[in-house]
Scaffold this active site. Structure first.
Site, PDB file in Angstrom:
ATOM      1  N   GLU A   1       0.962  -1.129  -0.338  1.00 41.32           N
ATOM      2  CA  GLU A   1      -0.611   0.072  -0.186  1.00 41.32           C
ATOM      3  C   GLU A   1       1.093   1.256   0.327  1.00 41.32           C
ATOM      4  O   GLU A   1       1.694   1.596   1.349  1.00 41.32           O
ATOM      5  CB  GLU A   1      -1.002  -0.125   1.394  1.00 41.32           C
TER       6      GLU A   1
ATOM      7  N   ASP B   1      -4.284  11.013   7.661  1.00 41.33           N
ATOM      8  CA  ASP B   1      -3.463  10.258   8.364  1.00 41.33           C
ATOM      9  C   ASP B   1      -2.774  11.032  10.115  1.00 41.33           C
ATOM     10  O   ASP B   1      -2.705  12.256   9.826  1.00 41.33           O
ATOM     11  CB  ASP B   1      -1.959  10.833   7.328  1.00 41.33           C
TER      12      ASP B   1
END
Length: 268
Positions: A49, A60
């Protein structure tokens, strides 16, 4: 997309889960980033990924935001990321490669052109983190035109409608969130997810990979025991990169032992 099907079929035969590491392309620089990715694969990663550096990665936490900043500081562009992807694919023809993106990067050159480029360099899936399922039609349609699996996030509080949509529109794998919030190894995922996994299976969704807060082998084996097809770990891996910026060889050695241990746990 076939690479995911082949992978999950092989893992099923061996009664193993998948271990999928996440890193940002170009962190901390292109050359070292390619070495990192080779190391992840050689140490047992079942799929990759990969993030493309983005200035405002909303989903994030600070660890992966810093990875983005390091890649930017190294001057890494989306065009260079695609060149890297082509090199990775050439060297590793069978491993599934997924991209974790934000919509702005997909829009930049037009949605269709983006997925065409993904197909050209051998990308298997794209998860657009800031596009909810109900707004995903132009993305998933372009993805399927170019044989790219559209990946959808299944949050821990998903209702039945969302589970059905994720199952219906997703291909490749389903990104099962351990919890809500931003990514990070310090926020350990610990919700009972087996009921969601059972529902996803009932609706014939793509296999579920559990992500967010996966930082120890115990969490990988717990995900597999709960019925997930495997686990994705990002922040814990990026922390190893961050900690060893001054000693690239030590970085690769630590990544090797971390990934080996995480992969071993998927066999438990």
């Amino acid at each position: 997309m076939e690479r995911y099907e082949n992978l999950f079929a092989q893992l099923n035969d061996r009664r193993e889960g998948a271990f999928v590491p996440f890193v940002t392309l170009g962190d901390p620089g292109i050359e070292q980033s390619l070495k990192i990715i080779d190391t992840l694969i050689d140490s047992g990663a079942d799929a990759l990924e990969l993030g493309v550096p983005f200035s405002d990665p909303l989903a994030d936490g600070p660890t992966i935001q810093n990875a983005n900043l390091r890649a930017f500081a190294a001057g890494v562009t989306p065009a260079q990321c695609f060149e890297m992807l082509a090199l990775i694919r050439e060297k590793h023809p069978t491993i599934p490669i997924g991209l974790l993106m934000y919509a702005n990067l997909v829009f930049n050159n037009g949605i269709d052109a983006f997925y065409a480029r993904c197909e050209q360099v051998g990308v298997d899936s794209v998860l657009v983190a800031d596009v909810p399922v109900e707004e995903s039609a132009p993305f998933r349609q372009a993805a399927l035109r170019h044989n790219i699996a559209p990946i959808f996030i299944c949050p821990p509080n998903a209702d039945d409608d969302l589970l059905r949509q994720v199952a219906s529109y997703g291909r490749g794998y389903t990104y099962l969130l351990s919890r809500s919030g931003v990514t990070g190894a310090e926020n350990r995922g610990a919700l009972p997810l087996h009921h969601l996994i059972e529902k996803l299976k009932e609706y014939h969704a793509a296999p579920a990979l559990q992500g967010f807060g996966i930082s120890s082998p115990e969490q990988v084996s717990a995900a597999v025991r709960a019925g997930a097809a495997g686990a994705i770990s990002g922040s814990a891996i990026v922390k190893i990169i961050e900690k060893n910026l001054a000693s690239p060889e030590q970085m690769l050695a630590e990544l090797r032992s971390f990934v080996s241990a995480m992969k071993a746990a998927s066999r438990a």
